[in-house]
Structure formats: structure tokens, C-alpha cells
Scaffold this active site. Structure first.
Site, PDB file in Angstrom:
ATOM      1  CB  ILE A  17       1.482   2.218  -4.172  1.00  0.00           C
ATOM      2  CG1 ILE A  17       1.316   0.766  -3.594  1.00  0.00           C
ATOM      3  CG2 ILE A  17       0.520   2.067  -5.527  1.00  0.00           C
ATOM      4  CD1 ILE A  17      -0.147   0.551  -3.097  1.00  0.00           C
ATOM      5  N   GLY A  20       9.685   1.021   1.525  1.00  0.00           N
ATOM      6  CA  GLY A  20      10.223   1.617   2.860  1.00  0.00           C
ATOM      7  C   GLY A  20      11.798   0.629   2.833  1.00  0.00           C
ATOM      8  CG  MET A  22      12.563  -3.878   6.794  1.00  0.00           C
ATOM      9  SD  MET A  22      11.444  -4.530   8.008  1.00  0.00           S
ATOM     10  CE  MET A  22      11.452  -6.344   7.574  1.00  0.00           C
ATOM     11  CG  ASP A 131       6.632   2.839  13.715  1.00  0.00           C
ATOM     12  OD1 ASP A 131       6.790   2.386  12.500  1.00  0.00           O
ATOM     13  OD2 ASP A 131       6.981   3.915  14.175  1.00  0.00           O
TER      14      ASP A 131
END
Length: 996
Positions: A17, A20, A22, A131
């Protein structure tokens, strides 16, 4: 989505789903608790030690922040094989999605307040997110934003310092604070700045700082002031200025101060409250709670202004709540919902006392306590609201039917609740009717299933379901026929009219007729095509070219043998050929008779005279005018000759000629009188002799050579010879009889009357034993009879084969008879092209039925037919191929059915608060109970076909069971939760805020 490539014990990974830099995120089911989770798996490829530490640091950071607006962490695993974090699954999408759809002003405020609370909680625990952006804010449900992704968060400890280097810029430039952009040390005020950028974007739909490159954006954060808010959002300019201050010292000391100032701004502004369309019946606390403020935020700082709320309500009633035309937020009504059971707290104790006292005085005698009655009324109002909104049986947890379950726990059988159940069922029934009218059969079936789950005993629903099924099948049939007709037209235009293969126009039209034998358009097109195919043969028939017509028709036997028009055409050719042969026979006999008249062979010699020839002609056509005229002419000539013979004194010849004339024209009075007068003048012996010879000739004309006894030609000749043994005429006739009998036998055999011919020859041999001509004829006729019998049997079998080929729905008996007939025909002549064409047509029809079968039930209905064919044609290789096709189709259907079931199954998780026993799960499509596991306690996981189900759950402390409606969708999982809340009065008062 691709299948997850890894396996994690204790979890069933469903699909990817997210992904990224990492890690990769998968949706999974934690099997021990049967709950959905999100698993973030670190990528090891190219990862160093610091990479792994940062990954685990993120998980531990979130785990130490238990807050309703921060994503929950369930498990963190680090081992040599895999590193992963199991966390809460958030199905509501991201703030990025919401921004694309547009937010209401109330939604924007609710989101910024709740995220501010989450950030403040993190700051209080020493964590700075660093972030903050729309992609990192997800939704647990429609109203609860959740802060995620602490991958670059900073903690105030030594470990965090080692993981992020001072002076290094991290984060997303679009939402980055100036101090973060320059790599300076940051604290919670940096997140405050990012929250300001988010708030600005939610209000206006635009970002305050933009640039062509990330560097330009960073420079804008450092040096440019944010654009002022438009006039419609000017109320928020003071808080926006502080949030987006370049200097951290000019921002709020913490986000608690921001929330307090925002709350004060809202409650003190008549305009804002009016634009938010706050319900005037709600208390200030309720209104703030609906806007996302927590209890601690509501009770912190300055209080709310009742006068502002009252003025806002008045403004709303006078049209003050106008919609904004700005690009950012929509001025929609407030979307936050208060709990359905909650009595408005701000109405005060006095209101509750008033309600309770009122019920003490006026409450109906329904066995409910005062507080329970208030609960019931509140829930009924919520139920009515949900019914009006169309939330009848879905979504789960917020629909009218589930709301009513609360009431039915308190007061089973309460009339007011039952009335609403009936209303829900009636509404679903009407929706099903509307969907049926529009041809939305799947929707109609779903609504019927839901209605049956609500009202299982409603007899009208079963009838409605039958109508839907009938209409759906009719629509599917019409669509199928339309497709086949279109393909048939394409095949016809391409010249593929008939022949082998399913892609011919003829084959496609036959399929259409098989789908619906009563479809007039399909029938007409098939008939038109058959007529077109038969047109060349029919044209030959009309020209009298029978052999050509028959040849062209039989050339189409493989394609058209099952068509009645083809069979009728062959019958017409046969009939026309027979009529033509008859005309030729009549013309030939007439010409022969005319030649015999011209040769003066009027009545003699026997076997070659006009009277005998005309007698044969009259057997074929008794009213032929030329024959009638000619026979009268012959009779007249014979009568004239008879009179002349009498005048010449030849009385015997005259009597014979009169007899011949009367054979030509029986009953002619003048000739009969002359014959009688002549007989009186002759002696008895001569009269008897003349009568015997005349009778013999008449019998020869009638072909009565040996029967009936006494009047046959042979018996009459013998009588004449007894009278006059030396009579030349009698001797001549006796010698001619064997030859005449042989010729007649030949004629009878030629007409297919072999038995008569054989009887005639056998009778002749009894009188003329050893006659070589008769003996030869006997053998020839017997052989012809055998051939005729075989041909007759063939014709009989072929007629039956043709009739059965025309059957629309062959039975096992007719199939068995067909196979036996074809087998016998092929034994008669294995190379019979016509019979082989019939066999191929017969087997081709069965093969089409095999190919057309879509379910195992339809295919197995053909199994007895296949068995009958195998028994009737055991050695035929075509039947072996048919059996193989049947077996292959059976395997294909089983596999397709398995795939279809797998593709149409989903998962239903049945849960309950606090817990319950699952009593029954009923499939509303079939009305059958689903087989449940032995352990009936919740949670329960069921793998079910897609459809609508009625769930019944029971709790030992609650008398009435709870009913739920669940719709299972293919390849998805859903959870249905029954709620068994504690229903004591003390609990209700405490929830309302009035109990200690």
C-alpha cells in the site's frame, strides 16, 4: 497490486500500500487478533547501520507517543532476516487526498486543532516531528486525522543527535521552517511553522511559499513574508501571522497557546460561528468538541461566549451562513457528529431534570425507566436522521438499522422501533424497485438482500426477487441475442454463411435461436438465411431441373439437415419429380395408344392394343380428356365394325367386337341393345364361347391373369377351350398369358410393388411350370424386392433421422433412437454421404450444446445424451472425439467455477463490544444459513461469497439478540461489529456528564 514477496510469521500480508526511500508498507492481517495492520518493512539492499538505526528509531518514537491523533505501534522486530514495524492501519486516506477534494471550513479547523494536539503531545515527550506535510497526515475515519512518519523526528537525547547531523537540512522544503532550512537547531516551534503552512493551504487551497525549484522555495521561507489571507479568512490572520513568523521567538510559546487563541477567535466571532453553521441547539462545549477540540483544550484558557453562539444562531436563521467562493475550503455544514446517545451537556442539569420530570408525568407505560426512555428517544432521533440521509444498513457502525439494535436491547419489541424497522425495509424495497426499473439488477438484488436481512418474513420481497431474476435473465438473454445477431451479420457480410466452425452466420443464428426459441428476430433472420442458401436449388426446381436441385440441396446437408425448410425442399423435389414422371408416363401411354390406333391395333393382339394402353392411362389419370376422347373413338370404331360383321353374317366376330366396344365405353345403350339382339340370334354354345373369350380379354385388360378364380383370364381361356378345344383365339390367348404376366410383373416391380409382382409370377408358374421367362423374372424380382426393402428401410430411417434433427430439445430416448438409426444406416452403406452428413449435423448439434454450457449443471444435463450416443455409435471415431470434448469442457467448467468462486469471495470478520456469541449468519441471496465454526464467540472470521448477509449475535447479559446487515465484497475484508453497551441508568447519566 503485486503479491507481497515476503512472509512474516503471525501476519498474512495482503498487498503493498506504500513505498518510500527506506521501506515498503504492506496491508496485513494479524492472525492472532484477526485485525488489519500496516507493516513497514525496511529494505536491506544498500542499507548501512545508521539506516537501520533510523528505521528502528522511528518505530520506537511512535511507540512512546500514545495519542489518539498519532499512529499506534503494535510491534517492532529486529532480527538478521528482517526489520519491520507493525502499526495501526489507517483506511481513511491522506490529507493530500482531502485537499484535492476540498475541505469545509469546519473540517480545516478540526484537522488543524487535532494535529496541533498531537504535535504538542510529541513536544511534551521530547519529540520534534520535522516533516509535517499532507502526506504524513492520514485518517482513521471521516473525522480523525492521525500523524504518521516520524522517520526524521528529533528527540532530545544523545542517540537522536548521533542519527541526524547538525547543519544538515532534512524535511520537505514546501513545509519547512526557516531554521530547519538553514540547518540550525530546531524545537517544537519548527513544527508550529509547518502547521501554519498546512493551515494556510487548507484555508486557501494554495501554498504561502512557492518557487520553480526547491532552493527557490527555501529562499522564500527565509526572506519573503506570506501572502495575506483573503478577506473571507481575515479572522484567522492574527494566528496565521504568529504561526508563520520567521523568528521562532515571535511564534507561540507552544501549540497549547495557539489552540486557546483559535478557540477564543471562534467563540468570540459571530461571523465565524454563523459561517460554520453551528447547531443552535448544541452547547458551546459540544460545538467545540465537534470542531475537533479535546476536553482539555475546551477547558483550557478563556471560556466560550454564549452570547456569540446565540448571535451566530440568529445570523444563521437570517441567512448569515453564506458559502465561501474561495478556492480552498467549502462552507458546508459542520460534519462532526456527536454520539447518538448523548444528551446535550450544555443544556444543563435543569434540562435533564425537566425531561425526566416530564417523562414521569407523561411517559407511556412501556416498562422503561425515565433515563432509558430518554436514551430511546435520542436514539430514535438519530435513527430518523440516518434514515433521511439514506444510511439505512450501511456504513457499518453508523446506520439506522444498527442504531435500532440499541433500542431493541433496552426494549425488545418496542413498537416505535419496529415501525422504523418497517420503514427501513420499505425504503430498501422501494430502492430495489427503482433499481429494477432502471435495469440495475445487481443493485436491486443487493437492496433486496438488505431488505430481507431487515425484514426476513416479508412475503413481497421473495416475489420482488423473482421479478428481478426474471428481468435480469431476460436482459441477459436480449443482450446475448443482440451480440449473436451482430456477429452473424458480420459473418454474412464477410461471406461466411455456412460450413464448419462456430463463426458462420448460420451457426451464430442457430445459437441465438437456442438461447431464446421465441425470439422473432432471430427466427426471421435464420429463416431468411436458410432460404438464401436454398435459393439456387429452388431455382433449379422451378426450372424442372430436379437432379440439379436435389444435388445442390444435398450438398448443404451437413449445414441444413436439421432445418425443416431443407427437408421440405427435398420433399418438394421428390414430389415434383413424381409429377413430372407421371406426366411423362401419361404422354407416353397416350402416344402409344395413338400409334396403336393408327396401326389398327384397337383391341388385338393381347398386350399390344389401344384398349389395354388406355386402361393403363386411366389408372393414372381417369379424367384425362385426350384419353377419354381417344377411348370413345376406339369404342365407336369397334361398334361400327361389329355392325358390319353382323351384316356380313359373321355373328361371332360381331359379338366379340360389341364386347370390345363396351369395354371401351361401358354402358353405351345402343351397343348394349345390339349385343343383346345378337346374342338372341346365336346359339347357346357360340354365346358361351364368345362370352368366355370376351371375359378373358377383359380380364387381361384388368391384369387379372390368374385371380379371382373363375373370372381370371386363364380361367376364361380354359372355359373357351372346353367349349371349343380347337379355337384359335383361345389357344393364342393361353400362349400369350405367361408373357403378359411377366411384363405386368416387371411393371409392378418398377412401381415398387414387388410383393404383388412376386405373387403374380408365382401364380403363373403354378399354371406354366418350368416357363423360363417366368422363372427368370422371379429371381430378378426377388433381388429387386430385397433392394427395395433395403431402400425402403433406408428411407424410413432417414425420415426418422430428419425428423429428430429438427427437434429443438432432443430427449434421451430420441437421442438413443437417432444414434441407432445412424448406426444402422452406416451399416447399410458406410460411404453414404447423405447419412454421414446427417451424423455430422447430429453430433455437431450436441457439440454446440456442450460448448454453450456455462455451468456444471447445464453440462451434466447432456451426460445421458452422450451416453446414449456412445451406445448407439460405439465404433464411430467422431463419437470418441465428442466424448473427449465433453470431458474437456467439464474440466474447464470446474476450473472456471473454482476461479469464479475464488474471485467472488471475501472475508467477513464478526466482532462485538465487549463480546458476543454469533447465533446465525444467513445468506440473503439463497436464504440459507452459513455453516459456522464450533467456537461461536467473537471475533469470528468467515470466508464467504460476495453478497448480503444477516448476522445475529447474542450477549448473555442482554435479553434480545442484535441483528446486523453485512455486505461482503469480492477480494476484500470487512468487519461488522455488534455493540452491547451497559444500559444502566447510572452509566447513561455518567456519559451525559451528570453523574459523579
Amino acid at each position: 497490486m503485486t503479491q507481497p514477496p515476503i512472509d512474516i510469521p503471525g501476519y498474512e500480508l495482503l498487498r503493498q500500500i506504500g513505498s518510500g526511500g527506506m521501506a515498503t508498507v504492506y496491508l496485513a492481517t494479524q492472525t492472532s487478533l484477526d485485525r488489519r495492520v500496516a507493516i513497514k518493512v525496511m529494505r536491506r539492499a544498500g542499507a548501512d547501520e545508521s539506516y537501520e538505526k533510523r528505521f528502528l528509531f522511528e518505530g520506537r518514537t511512535m511507540a512512546k507517543l500514545p495519542h489518539r491523533n498519532i499512529v499506534g505501534v503494535y510491534d517492532i522486530v529486529q532480527n538478521p532476516e528482517i526489520n519491520y514495524i507493525a502499526m495501526e492501519y489507517l483506511p481513511g486516506g491522506t490529507l493530500s487526498d482531502r485537499l484535492r477534494e476540498g475541505l469545509s471550513l469546519a473540517e480545516a479547523i478540526a484537522i488543524v486543532v487535532q494535529i496541533a494536539g498531537a504535535l504538542q503531545f510529541a513536544h511534551d515527550n521530547g519529540v520534534v516531528h520535522r516533516d509535517l506535510k499532507p502526506a504524513n497526515i492520514m485518517f482513521r475515519d471521516a473525522h480523525t486525522p492521525v500523524l504518521t512518519d516520524f522517520g526524521i523526528a528529533r528527540q532530545h537525547d544523545s542517540e537522536a543527535t548521533r542519527l541526524t547531523q547538525t547543519g544538515m537540512m532534512v524535511g520537505t522544503p514546501t513545509y519547512m521552517s526557516p531554521e530547519q532550512a538553514t540547518g540550525a537547531n530546531v524545537d517544537g516551534r519548527s513544527d508550529q511553522y509547518s502547521l501554519g503552512v498546512l493551515f494556510y493551504e487548507m484555508l486557501t487551497g494554495n501554498l504561502p511559499f512557492e518557487g520553480e525549484t526547491p532552493l527557490n522555495v527555501v529562499l522564500a521561507h527565509l526572506h519573503q513574508p506570506p501572502p495575506p489571507l483573503s478577506p473571507q479568512f481575515a479572522h484567522f490572520q492574527p494566528v496565521m501571522d504568529r504561526l508563520l513568523a520567521k523568528d521562532p521567538d515571535q511564534r507561540y510559546g507552544d501549540l497549547k497557546q495557539f489552540v486557546v487563541e483559535l478557540k477564543s477567535l471562534l467563540t468570540q466571532s459571530d461571523t465565524l460561528m454563523a459561517r460554520l453553521q453551528i447547531d443552535p441547539s448544541q452547547s458551546a462545549s459540544e460545538q467545540l468538541r465537534a470542531l475537533g477540540f479535546s476536553e482539555s483544550q475546551i477547558n483550557t484558557g478563556a471560556g466560550t461566549s454564549p452570547s456569540a453562539i446565540a448571535r451566530a444562531a440568529a445570523a444563521r436563521s437570517t441567512g448569515g451562513s453564506r458559502r465561501s467562493t474561495g478556492p480552498g475550503v467549502r462552507m458546508d455544514p459542520l460534519r462532526g457528529k456527536r454520539p447518538g446517545w448523548l444528551v446535550p451537556a450544555a443544556a444543563g442539569v435543569a434540562l435533564l431534570v425537566l425531561v425526566v420530570v416530564g417523562w414521569l408525568v407523561f411517559a407511556p407505560d412501556d416498562g422503561l425507566s425515565d433515563a432509558e426512555r430518554v436514551l430511546v428517544d435520542s436514539t430514535l432521533r438519530d435513527t430518523d436522521r440516518l434514515i433521511e440521509q439514506g444510511q439505512l444498513v450501511s456504513p457499518a457502525g453508523e446506520n439506522a438499522f444498527e442504531k435500532l439494535q440499541y433500542i431493541l436491547q433496552v426494549a425488545p419489541g418496542l413498537e416505535e422501533a419496529e415501525q422504523r424497522v418497517d420503514r427501513i425495509a420499505a425504503t430498501l424495497k422501494q430502492q430495489a424497485e427503482d433499481a429494477l426499473t432502471k435495469g440495475s439488477f445487481a443493485v436491486a438484488e443487493t437492496r433486496i438482500g438488505e431488505a430481507l436481512a431487515v425484514a426476513p418474513e416479508d412475503p413481497e420481497l421473495a416475489a420482488l426477487r423473482t421479478r428481478v431474476e426474471t428481468s435480469r435473465r431476460a436482459a441477459e438473454t436480449s443482450e446475448r441475442i443482440a451480440q449473436l445477431l451482430e456477429r452473424a451479420e458480420e459473418a454474412r457480410n464477410a461471406g461466411r454463411l455456412a460450413g464448419e466452425g462456430p463463426g458462420t452466420a448460420l451457426g451464430l443464428l442457430r445459437q441465438a435461436v437456442e438461447v431464446d426459441p421465441r425470439n422473432a428476430q432471430a427466427q426471421e433472420r435464420l429463416k431468411a438465411l436458410v432460404e438464401a442458401l436454398l435459393a439456387p436449388a429452388r431455382a433449379d426446381l422451378e426450372r424442372g431441373e430436379f437432379d440439379q436441385a436435389e444435388g445442390k440441396a444435398r450438398a448443404l446437408a451437413a449445414s441444413l439437415a436439421a432445418e425443416k425448410d431443407w427437408q421440405d425442399l427435398l420433399a418438394e423435389v421428390d414430389a415434383a419429380r413424381q409429377r413430372a414422371a407421371q406426366r411423362e408416363r401419361i404422354a407416353s401411354l397416350l402416344a402409344t395408344a395413338q400409334r396403336q390406333v393408327q396401326a389398327d391395333r384397337l383391341a388385338e393382339p393381347a398386350g399390344d392394343n389401344a384398349l389395354e394402353t388406355l386402361a393403363r392411362l386411366r389408372e393414372i389419370d381417369s379424367r384425362n380428356p385426350e384419353a377419354l376422347a381417344l377411348v370413345r373413338s376406339v369404342g365407336t370404331t369397334l361398334a361400327e365394325r361389329a355392325a358390319r360383321a353382323v351384316r356380313d353374317g359373321n355373328m361371332g366376330a360381331g359379338l366379340a367386337l360389341y364386347e370390345q366396344a363396351l369395354r371401351a365405353v361401358p354402358g353405351e345403350r345402343t351397343w348394349m341393345d345390339a349385343r343383346t339382339a345378337l346374342q338372341s340370334r346365336l346359339g347357346e354354345r357360340e354365346t358361351r364361347l364368345a362370352a368366355a373369350l370376351s371375359g378373358a380379354r377383359e380380364a387381361i385388360v384388368q391384369r387379372n391373369y390368374f385371380v379371382p378364380a373363375g373370372t381370371s383370364a386363364y380361367d376364361q381361356v380354359q372355359r373357351a377351350l372346353e367349349i371349343d378345344p380347337g379355337n384359335a383365339d383361345a389357344r393364342s390367348l393361353r400362349e400369350q398369358i405367361p408373357k403378359l404376366a411377366a411384363e405386368t410383373a416387371d411393371a409392378l416391380a418398377a412401381e415398387g410393388r414387388h410383393e404383388e409382382a412376386l405373387r403374380l409370377v408365382e401364380a403363373a408358374l403354378q399354371r406354366y411350370a418350368g416357363n423360363a421367362t417366368l422363372t427368370s423374372r422371379q429371381g430378378e424380382i426377388r433381388r429387386a424386392a430385397d433392394r427395395a426393402a433395403a431402400s425402403g428401410r433406408r428411407q424410413q430411417l432417414v425420415a426418422g433421422v430428419r425428423t429428430r434433427l429438427a427437434e429443438q430439445y432432443p430427449t434421451v430416448e430420441s437421442t438413443r433412437a437417432q444414434a441407432a438409426a445412424l448406426s444402422e444406416l452406416l451399416e447399410i452403406d458406410p460411404d453414404d454421404r447423405e447419412v454421414r452428413a446427417y451424423r455430422d449435423t447430429f453430433l455437431g448439434g450436441v457439440l454446440r450444446s456442450i460448448y454453450a454450457a456455462e455451468t456444471e449443471q447445464q453440462l451434466q444435463a447432456l451426460a445421458p445424451l452422450i451416453e446414449a450416443i456412445e451406445k448407439g455409435l460405439p465404433e464411430d471415431p467422431s463419437v470418441s472425439a465428442l466424448s473427449k470434448d465433453f470431458a474437456a469442457k467439464s474440466e474447464q467448467i470446474v476450473e472456471l467455477e473454482r476461479e469464479r468462486l475464488a474471485a467472488t469471495r471475501g472475508v467477513l470478520v464478526i466482532d462485538a463490544h465487549p463480546w458476543a456469541e454469533v447465533v446465525a449468519v444467513v445468506d440473503q441471496g439463497s436464504g440459507k444459513n452459513v455453516t459456522l465454526p464450533k467456537e461461536r464467540s467473537t471475533p469470528m472470521r468467515l470466508d464467504l461469497p460476495a453478497g448480503t448477509y444477516r448476522l445475529s449475535l447474542r450477549h448473555p447479559d442482554v435479553a434480545a439478540p442484535v441483528a446486523l446487515v453485512a455486505t461482503v465484497q469480492a477480494k476484500t475484508a470487512r468487519t461488522s461489529t455488534a455493540r452491547f453497551p451497559t444500559l444502566r441508568t447510572e452509566d447513561f447519566l455518567r456519559r451525559a456528564g451528570y453523574a459523579p
